[in-house]
Design an enzyme around this catalytic site. Structure first.
Site, short mmCIF file in Angstrom:
data_model
loop_
_atom_site.label_atom_id
_atom_site.label_comp_id
_atom_site.label_asym_id
_atom_site.label_seq_id
_atom_site.Cartn_x
_atom_site.Cartn_y
_atom_site.Cartn_z
CG ASP A 1 -2.29 0.63 0.90
OD1 ASP A 1 -2.31 1.71 0.28
OD2 ASP A 1 -3.33 0.04 1.26
CE LYS B 1 -12.02 -0.81 -9.79
NZ LYS B 1 -11.04 -1.64 -9.05
CE1 TYR C 1 -13.35 2.60 -9.16
CE2 TYR C 1 -15.71 2.57 -9.56
CZ TYR C 1 -14.59 2.07 -8.91
OH TYR C 1 -14.72 1.02 -8.03
#
Length: 266
Positions: free
Chosen positions: A33, A158, A154
């Site tokens: 992360d 995806k 976005y």
């Protein structure tokens, strides 16, 4: 013997829950992360992805049993395509040699119900062609028109990721190497990323109009994490190339009962 997993986005949301559940089962987890992880890296850059993969493989002693890619952002900014698509696909490709050393290698990524929403065909095509510069250029053109148009980045990220999973899962590098590769597409998950949007009646109504969930309504991150863990466990021997809509019935509500007629005579 414990399995070794690499989990991206491990410091929050679905990634943090997945890492916790794996550790509770006695598995070894290497988290990636931006901050607060075993490997701190910026997956929005090619250099960051390569450094993350190299460090994670080093910590894993060269062998990885499962990769679960949860890292992602939903902001209407150009960086979204870099993190959500290239930050997943390039990292997985860099980790592939370590996966191939496992007796039961598995990989799964987090897509989204948004993959079914309107998107930029040009951006999706650029991403699938591996042209990050072009994909980012298209994203910047959209975000410059304001957040409503910028949101297209976005679902585009995806959609591209889901198509990449479908395409790559059956290649010699993945299926040919005995590695199931799949995606999970959540509905509305209660995480810090969605908290602000869901805290007002207006925000929740907007989300529910786009993602209707007749089964049990908004979901906790555990509902996604448990599926990701099964997909990357040794029990999964033949599920490959699937985008599983773990979404409370949103996909069925939006697309209806016929997703097969594409193959019927016309």
């Amino acid at each position: 013997m414990p399995r070794t997993y690499i989990v991206t986005g491990s410091a929050s949301g679905i990634g943090a829950t997945t890492a916790q559940l794996l550790r509770e089962r006695g598995e070894r987890v290497i988290g990636i992360d931006l901050r607060g992880a075993d490997v701190e890296a910026d997956l929005s850059t090619r250099e960051g992805r390569q450094q993350a993969a190299a460090k994670a493989i080093e910590l894993a002693d060269g062998r990885v049993d499962g990769v679960i890619a949860c890292a992602g952002i939903s902001a209407p900014i150009a960086k979204t395509i870099s993190v959500n698509y290239f930050g997943v696909t390039e990292l997985l490709e860099a980790l592939l040699p370590a996966l191939q050393k496992s007796d039961a290698p598995r990989a799964a990524v987090v897509s989204s119900m948004a993959s079914l929403q309107p998107n930029s065909v040009e951006m999706v095509d650029a991403a699938l062609a591996g042209d990050e510069a072009r994909a980012v250029e298209i994203a910047e053109g959209l975000t410059a028109q304001g957040p409503e148009i910028g949101y297209l980045v976005y679902p585009s990220s995806k959609r591209a990721l889901s198509r990449w999973v479908r395409r790559e899962s059956i290649t010699p590098a993945w299926a040919g190497a005995g590695i199931p590769l799949n995606a999970v597409a959540p509905g509305t998950v209660i995480t810090p990323m969605t908290a602000d949007l869901l805290k007002t009646p207006e925000g929740a109504a907007m989300v529910d109009a786009a993602v209707p969930m007749p089964l049990n309504y908004h979901q906790p991150p555990e509902s996604i994490a448990n599926l990701l863990i099964w997909l990357t466990g040794p029990e999964n021997t033949h599920l490959a190339g699937q985008v599983i809509y773990d979404d409370g019935g949103a996909d069925a509500s939006l697309r209806g009962d016929d997703i097969w007629s594409w193959a019927d005579p016309r």
